[in-house]
Design a protein around this motif. Structure first.
Motif, PDB file in Angstrom:
ATOM      1  N   PHE A 633       0.737  -1.147   0.003  1.00 33.77           N
ATOM      2  CA  PHE A 633       0.228   0.133  -0.065  1.00 33.77           C
ATOM      3  C   PHE A 633       0.959   1.294  -0.173  1.00 33.77           C
ATOM      4  O   PHE A 633       1.982   1.281   0.725  1.00 33.77           O
ATOM      5  CB  PHE A 633      -0.982  -0.117   1.296  1.00 33.77           C
ATOM      6  N   LYS A 634       0.292   2.367  -0.780  1.00 34.27           N
ATOM      7  CA  LYS A 634       0.912   3.520  -0.955  1.00 34.27           C
ATOM      8  C   LYS A 634      -0.141   4.442  -0.832  1.00 34.27           C
ATOM      9  O   LYS A 634      -0.861   4.492  -1.788  1.00 34.27           O
ATOM     10  CB  LYS A 634       2.171   3.757  -2.246  1.00 34.27           C
ATOM     11  N   GLY A 635      -0.282   5.654   0.076  1.00 40.09           N
ATOM     12  CA  GLY A 635      -1.277   6.483   0.070  1.00 40.09           C
ATOM     13  C   GLY A 635      -0.790   7.736  -0.474  1.00 40.09           C
ATOM     14  O   GLY A 635       0.200   7.961  -0.530  1.00 40.09           O
ATOM     15  N   ARG A 636      -1.946   8.336  -0.924  1.00 35.83           N
ATOM     16  CA  ARG A 636      -1.671   9.968  -1.347  1.00 35.83           C
ATOM     17  C   ARG A 636      -1.511  10.776  -0.499  1.00 35.83           C
ATOM     18  O   ARG A 636      -2.356  10.731   0.775  1.00 35.83           O
ATOM     19  CB  ARG A 636      -2.613  10.069  -2.477  1.00 35.83           C
ATOM     20  N   GLU A 637      -0.612  11.712  -0.534  1.00 38.31           N
ATOM     21  CA  GLU A 637      -0.006  12.605   0.542  1.00 38.31           C
ATOM     22  C   GLU A 637      -1.330  13.430   0.801  1.00 38.31           C
ATOM     23  O   GLU A 637      -1.867  13.658   1.691  1.00 38.31           O
ATOM     24  CB  GLU A 637       1.062  13.526   0.529  1.00 38.31           C
ATOM     25  N   ALA A 638      -2.117  13.770  -0.433  1.00 37.08           N
ATOM     26  CA  ALA A 638      -3.103  14.722  -0.217  1.00 37.08           C
ATOM     27  C   ALA A 638      -4.444  13.887   0.332  1.00 37.08           C
ATOM     28  O   ALA A 638      -5.279  14.747   1.264  1.00 37.08           O
ATOM     29  CB  ALA A 638      -3.857  15.086  -1.645  1.00 37.08           C
ATOM     30  N   LYS A 658     -13.860  -3.782   6.854  1.00 38.50           N
ATOM     31  CA  LYS A 658     -13.473  -5.094   6.500  1.00 38.50           C
ATOM     32  C   LYS A 658     -11.931  -5.065   6.115  1.00 38.50           C
ATOM     33  O   LYS A 658     -11.545  -4.111   5.891  1.00 38.50           O
ATOM     34  CB  LYS A 658     -14.174  -5.830   5.134  1.00 38.50           C
ATOM     35  N   HIS A 659     -11.145  -6.170   6.783  1.00 38.86           N
ATOM     36  CA  HIS A 659      -9.777  -6.142   6.268  1.00 38.86           C
ATOM     37  C   HIS A 659      -9.762  -6.410   4.895  1.00 38.86           C
ATOM     38  O   HIS A 659     -10.487  -6.843   4.029  1.00 38.86           O
ATOM     39  CB  HIS A 659      -9.300  -7.163   7.115  1.00 38.86           C
ATOM     40  N   LYS A 660      -8.398  -6.140   4.267  1.00 41.66           N
ATOM     41  CA  LYS A 660      -8.212  -6.433   2.800  1.00 41.66           C
ATOM     42  C   LYS A 660      -8.533  -8.004   2.679  1.00 41.66           C
ATOM     43  O   LYS A 660      -8.897  -8.268   1.378  1.00 41.66           O
ATOM     44  CB  LYS A 660      -6.373  -6.300   2.893  1.00 41.66           C
ATOM     45  N   ARG A 714      -8.230   8.853   3.370  1.00 46.56           N
ATOM     46  CA  ARG A 714      -9.442   8.820   2.691  1.00 46.56           C
ATOM     47  C   ARG A 714      -9.191   7.945   1.367  1.00 46.56           C
ATOM     48  O   ARG A 714      -8.252   8.119   0.755  1.00 46.56           O
ATOM     49  CB  ARG A 714      -9.911  10.157   2.316  1.00 46.56           C
ATOM     50  N   THR A 715     -10.589   7.305   1.083  1.00 45.64           N
ATOM     51  CA  THR A 715     -10.265   6.726  -0.213  1.00 45.64           C
ATOM     52  C   THR A 715     -10.842   7.356  -1.335  1.00 45.64           C
ATOM     53  O   THR A 715     -11.395   8.588  -1.039  1.00 45.64           O
ATOM     54  CB  THR A 715     -11.372   5.503  -0.104  1.00 45.64           C
ATOM     55  N   ALA A 716     -10.600   6.869  -2.362  1.00 49.28           N
ATOM     56  CA  ALA A 716     -10.829   7.704  -3.671  1.00 49.28           C
ATOM     57  C   ALA A 716     -12.196   7.500  -4.070  1.00 49.28           C
ATOM     58  O   ALA A 716     -13.042   8.376  -4.554  1.00 49.28           O
ATOM     59  CB  ALA A 716      -9.869   7.286  -4.708  1.00 49.28           C
ATOM     60  N   ASP A 717     -12.767   6.281  -3.754  1.00 52.69           N
ATOM     61  CA  ASP A 717     -14.344   6.209  -4.266  1.00 52.69           C
ATOM     62  C   ASP A 717     -15.183   6.566  -3.243  1.00 52.69           C
ATOM     63  O   ASP A 717     -16.525   6.769  -3.573  1.00 52.69           O
ATOM     64  CB  ASP A 717     -14.479   4.738  -4.668  1.00 52.69           C
ATOM     65  N   ARG A 718     -14.994   6.894  -1.935  1.00 53.66           N
ATOM     66  CA  ARG A 718     -15.834   7.101  -0.947  1.00 53.66           C
ATOM     67  C   ARG A 718     -17.089   6.394  -0.897  1.00 53.66           C
ATOM     68  O   ARG A 718     -18.092   6.812  -0.614  1.00 53.66           O
ATOM     69  CB  ARG A 718     -16.083   8.566  -0.971  1.00 53.66           C
ATOM     70  N   ALA A 719     -16.810   5.091  -1.196  1.00 50.47           N
ATOM     71  CA  ALA A 719     -18.403   4.162  -0.981  1.00 50.47           C
ATOM     72  C   ALA A 719     -18.456   4.061   0.508  1.00 50.47           C
ATOM     73  O   ALA A 719     -17.849   4.411   1.315  1.00 50.47           O
ATOM     74  CB  ALA A 719     -17.659   2.655  -1.528  1.00 50.47           C
ATOM     75  N   ALA A 720     -19.673   3.996   0.717  1.00 50.68           N
ATOM     76  CA  ALA A 720     -20.281   4.147   1.998  1.00 50.68           C
ATOM     77  C   ALA A 720     -19.716   3.203   2.992  1.00 50.68           C
ATOM     78  O   ALA A 720     -19.547   3.444   4.109  1.00 50.68           O
ATOM     79  CB  ALA A 720     -21.821   3.527   1.985  1.00 50.68           C
ATOM     80  N   ASP A 721     -19.138   2.022   2.695  1.00 51.02           N
ATOM     81  CA  ASP A 721     -18.236   1.108   3.810  1.00 51.02           C
ATOM     82  C   ASP A 721     -16.702   1.216   3.396  1.00 51.02           C
ATOM     83  O   ASP A 721     -16.160   0.385   4.066  1.00 51.02           O
ATOM     84  CB  ASP A 721     -18.905  -0.424   3.309  1.00 51.02           C
ATOM     85  N   ARG A 722     -16.308   2.189   2.793  1.00 53.97           N
ATOM     86  CA  ARG A 722     -14.781   2.073   2.165  1.00 53.97           C
ATOM     87  C   ARG A 722     -14.423   3.853   2.449  1.00 53.97           C
ATOM     88  O   ARG A 722     -13.759   4.070   1.650  1.00 53.97           O
ATOM     89  CB  ARG A 722     -14.680   1.550   0.895  1.00 53.97           C
ATOM     90  N   GLN A 723     -14.995   4.557   3.327  1.00 54.13           N
ATOM     91  CA  GLN A 723     -14.668   5.999   3.290  1.00 54.13           C
ATOM     92  C   GLN A 723     -13.247   6.146   3.759  1.00 54.13           C
ATOM     93  O   GLN A 723     -12.465   7.351   3.201  1.00 54.13           O
ATOM     94  CB  GLN A 723     -15.659   7.051   4.374  1.00 54.13           C
ATOM     95  N   TYR A 724     -12.550   5.220   4.301  1.00 52.21           N
ATOM     96  CA  TYR A 724     -11.111   5.410   4.827  1.00 52.21           C
ATOM     97  C   TYR A 724     -10.356   4.006   4.851  1.00 52.21           C
ATOM     98  O   TYR A 724     -10.628   3.126   4.815  1.00 52.21           O
ATOM     99  CB  TYR A 724     -11.214   5.972   6.315  1.00 52.21           C
ATOM    100  N   ILE A 725      -9.008   4.205   4.808  1.00 51.24           N
ATOM    101  CA  ILE A 725      -8.009   3.274   4.794  1.00 51.24           C
ATOM    102  C   ILE A 725      -7.209   3.249   5.844  1.00 51.24           C
ATOM    103  O   ILE A 725      -6.515   4.359   6.294  1.00 51.24           O
ATOM    104  CB  ILE A 725      -7.337   3.003   3.562  1.00 51.24           C
ATOM    105  N   HIS A 726      -7.127   2.375   6.711  1.00 54.30           N
ATOM    106  CA  HIS A 726      -6.125   2.437   8.017  1.00 54.30           C
ATOM    107  C   HIS A 726      -5.111   1.350   7.664  1.00 54.30           C
ATOM    108  O   HIS A 726      -5.401   0.274   7.343  1.00 54.30           O
ATOM    109  CB  HIS A 726      -6.873   1.905   9.347  1.00 54.30           C
ATOM    110  N   VAL A 727      -3.907   1.943   7.570  1.00 57.40           N
ATOM    111  CA  VAL A 727      -2.894   1.130   7.310  1.00 57.40           C
ATOM    112  C   VAL A 727      -1.758   1.139   8.501  1.00 57.40           C
ATOM    113  O   VAL A 727      -1.510   1.964   8.902  1.00 57.40           O
ATOM    114  CB  VAL A 727      -1.996   1.498   6.017  1.00 57.40           C
ATOM    115  N   SER A 728      -1.545  -0.159   8.928  1.00 59.06           N
ATOM    116  CA  SER A 728      -0.724  -0.225  10.051  1.00 59.06           C
ATOM    117  C   SER A 728       0.119  -1.616   9.924  1.00 59.06           C
ATOM    118  O   SER A 728       0.271  -2.168   8.903  1.00 59.06           O
ATOM    119  CB  SER A 728      -1.532  -0.590  11.411  1.00 59.06           C
ATOM    120  N   PRO A 729       1.427  -1.683  10.625  1.00 54.87           N
ATOM    121  CA  PRO A 729       2.059  -2.678  10.448  1.00 54.87           C
ATOM    122  C   PRO A 729       1.526  -4.022  10.448  1.00 54.87           C
ATOM    123  O   PRO A 729       1.912  -5.151  10.021  1.00 54.87           O
ATOM    124  CB  PRO A 729       2.943  -2.795  11.642  1.00 54.87           C
TER     125      PRO A 729
END
Length: 740
Positions: A633-638, A658-660, A714-729
């Motif tokens: 995963f690589k997120g956009r700074e914006a 949901k997880h990946k 924030r996700t690009a598609d902003r679907a109702a169940d995918r507004q955000y992405i949390h990336v952790s180790p």
């Protein structure tokens, strides 16, 4: 059961241990020569039958007392001639005792007081002399013209009544009975010769616990056949005892006795003892003593059988000199099961005596300790050890734990059982087997159980090793080294203790010592378990010996193809060897086994490593193709949420997503930095905080209790169940905030 009256003769070499210590090869050569030129021919001449051999002597049955006495006289005068002209200290002499009595025959062996008295009589004889029990006189009078002198009425060990003892004067009358030397053709050997052959031998029969004493016609082993150079101290492999009873339920007892003997002998610094896995690897293979010796690189081999019937146990054991095929010592025990520790200690004592090993005071004290006086507790402990011999899955761990705990319930002072629980717990903690305990609970149990074991037995090697591993991960390096050294000192032949000492030394920067100790451990365990190969490979990798590490790790991969750690270390080791294609293949295997694998995860996981070791490992994994974050995963700074924005979504908020991998989850955050996470299989609580632009979480018992930090986008598609992405180790999660 057959009974009969017979003359029983016992003899042994005077000062055998001293002679072996001065000149082992010369003493063994003399023993072999005496059998070939004196004992065998004369026994054939007088009809003797060997019952058992004990390294430096034998127990022989004769149909006639007269013949047994004449045999004894022939032997002593022949030895007198051989010793003529030698210095007193260099002379090899034997003591002989003869008794007649009612004996019981069973499975080719003989029993009864008549046998016991003969075995004890020789102790009263002078070097080069012959002693008779009073019962033999009537059978000799008028038949042999000898001067027989009384030595008095003596109390003989393990015989209730004192017995009169006499000695045969080896004077001119005795000399007059001598006959010309006899030869023994190879095709016409008598019963004693057939049993002892060129050297003392032992043949194990597969029927109902019987041991038949027969020839072991072996040629000396050429030294070039050995897979390893012989150590500069007596070396021994204890082969797995064979359960010759009909009850397979007693397999744990045979395995336990074998393991106990290995453990006890491993406490003796003057011995070299092959580790349990390398001998148990031969459990179901055909037994050829010399093959075993050459493959494992040892001089001596101990073998035995065991049969338990209700409250009794029958144990047969023999110590073989693999270089010559000679039996150094052999014994048969027919005892109450309650005497199992006495049998074990007697076997250890005879091995140490036969190999002329000197014990320190501390070693004598260690060997004198009993693990427990509760036999039921001991039985459960053996079951646990059998289950946990090669830990492989959660159910095996659970069975082992239940048996250890039952042993402790029966005997709370059973130190080895506490140490067993500590070992399982530290593995659960390190391997993150959360289906048994959470990591925090497993760590605490390991620490507490090891501490309790050491309070009961301050020299318990397993408990010291567990403490060393905990201290290493806690970053207490000096304490870890000290604990690991204590374990290796307590059991200097213990491959597991030495391997963990090597790991600790490598991780604390002493690479030379780490490589030296792992070399010792591998020599003690030349046919190791896959888990041991992994441990050795990791140690060598950490000590910058990638080439040797790869050999061990590849061997471990063949036997553990689904082990994440094997693929991880192979990926890094191949990368450092600039074998990038192989490194990449290992990285792909790792990602199949652990899809969430990422460099950030390993950076947190190994924060107890020295920085240069951790950075080197991460560089190797990076070269192999492992990405910085899960799934690359690589997120956009914006799209990244910053400090204040992060606080808003973790203050009295609930995440649903949901997880990946598709696993659904719900996570709640209160306003005081607490969080609760729930999925189909997990329900845990922890703490959360915002550090600059990172969201950091810590869940007790997970990720070795480490605080792990990541980012939210924030996700690009902003679907109702995918507004955000949390990336952790630890994971990549897609979520939305639950509606109030």
């Amino acid at each position: 059961m057959e009974r009969r009256l017979a003359a029983v003769l016992a003899f042994d070499m005077v000062g055998y241990s001293r002679l072996m210590g001065v000149d082992e090869q010369g003493t063994l050569a003399a023993l072999k020569r005496h059998y070939r030129t004196i004992f065998n021919p004369r026994a054939h001449q007088y009809g003797g039958r060997v019952v058992k051999t004990v390294g430096d002597g034998a127990l022989v049955e004769f149909p006639s007392v007269v013949d047994s006495v004449r045999f004894a006289i022939e032997v002593q005068f022949a030895l007198e001639r051989e010793n003529a002209g030698r210095e007193q200290d260099a002379q090899i002499r034997y003591r002989i005792g003869i008794n007649i009595g009612d004996i019981v025959l069973e499975d080719g062996d003989i029993f009864g007081d008549g046998v016991n008295i003969a075995a004890r009589l020789q102790e009263f004889a002078e070097p080069g002399g012959i002693c008779l029990a009073g019962s033999t006189l009537e059978h000799v009078k008028g038949k042999l013209d000898l001067l027989i002198q009384p030595l008095g009425v003596k109390q003989v060990k393990n015989i209730a009544e004192a017995i009169p003892i006499y000695k045969v004067a080896l004077d001119e009358k005795a000399r007059a009975l001598l006959t010309p030397p006899v030869s023994l053709a190879r095709s016409g050997r008598g019963r004693l010769a057939a049993a002892i052959a060129v050297v003392v031998g032992l043949l194990v029969a597969a029927g109902a616990g019987a041991w038949l004493w027969g020839s072991r016609e072996t040629d000396p082993i050429a030294m070039e056949r050995f897979a390893y150079p012989l150590p500069d101290k007596p070396s021994i492999a204890v082969l797995p005892f064979i359960n010759v009873g009909a009850d397979a339920e007693q397999d744990h007892l045979t395995m336990g006795l074998t393991d106990d003997l290995i453990t006890e002998l491993s406490k003796v610094a003057g011995l070299f003892v092959i580790a349990r896995h390398s001998v148990f690897a031969r459990k179901d293979t055909a037994r050829n003593i010399q093959e075993v010796a050459t493959e494992l690189g040892v001089h001596f081999v101990l073998e035995g059988t065991l049969q338990r019937t209700d409250a009794r146990v029958r144990i047969n054991v023999s110590l073989i000199d693999a270089l010559t095929g000679a039996s150094m010592w052999a014994e048969r025990y027919d005892r109450q099961y309650a005497d199992i520790f006495a049998v074990r200690d007697d076997v250890v004592r005879h091995i140490i005596s036969a190999l002329a090993v000197k014990l320190s005071k501390a070693e004598r004290e260690l060997l004198a300790q009993l693990p427990t006086d509760n036999l039921e507790a001991y039985d459960y402990y053996l079951r646990a050890e059998k289950e946990g011999f090669l830990y492989s899955d959660v159910q095996t761990y659970r069975r082992s734990l239940s048996f250890y705990q039952r042993a402790i319930d029966l005997d709370p002072g059973f130190a080895a059982a506490h140490a067993g629980i500590a070992r399982v717990a530290v593995d659960v903690w390190r391997n993150d087997y959360n289906l048994i305990w959470s990591g925090a609970v497993a760590r605490k149990i390991a620490y507490d159980a090891a501490g309790q074991a050491l309070r009961l037995d301050p020299k318990n090697a397993r408990a010291h090793t567990v403490l060393a591993l905990i201290q290493l991960v806690d970053g207490r390096h000096a304490e870890a080294v000290d604990s690991a050294r204590r374990a290796a000192t307590a059991q200097p032949n213990d491959a597991e203790a030495l391997a963990n000492l090597a790991l600790v030394m490598a991780h604390t920067g002493d690479w030379a010592s780490g490589k030296q100790e792992i070399g010792k451990a591998i020599r003690f365990d030349p046919a190791p378990a896959a888990s041991f190969q992994l441990l050795a490979g990791v140690t060598l990798y950490t000590a910058r010996d990638d080439e040797r590490a790869i050999v061990l790790l590849e061997a471990a991969r063949e036997r553990m193809p689904n082990n994440e750690a094997v693929s991880e270390y192979l990926a890094a080791a191949y990368a450092h060897q600039n074998e990038l294609e192989k490194a990449a293949r290992s990285a792909v295997e790792l990602q199949k086994l652990f899809p969430d694998s990422n460099l950030t995860y390993y950076g947190y996981l190994y924060d107890y490593w020295r920085e240069e070791d951790r950075l080197r490992h991460l560089d190797g994994l990076r070269l192999a193709g492992i990405t910085e974050w899960p799934f690359g995963f690589k997120g956009r700074e914006a799209d990244q949420l910053r400090g204040g924005q992060l606080r808003e979504i973790v203050s009295n908020q609930s995440w649903v997503g949901k997880h990946k991998n598709g696993t659904g989850f719900v996570q709640y955050f209160d306003g005081a930095g607490n969080t609760a996470y729930r999925s189909e299989h997990t329900n845990i609580t922890g703490e959360v905080e915002v550090r600059d632009d990172q969201l950091c979480e810590q869940f007790e018992g997970y990720f070795m209790d480490r605080m792990a930090c990541g980012y939210v986008y924030r996700t690009a598609d902003r679907a109702a169940d995918r507004q955000y992405i949390h990336v952790s180790p630890q994971s990549l999660k897609f979520f939305s905030l639950a509606k109030p």
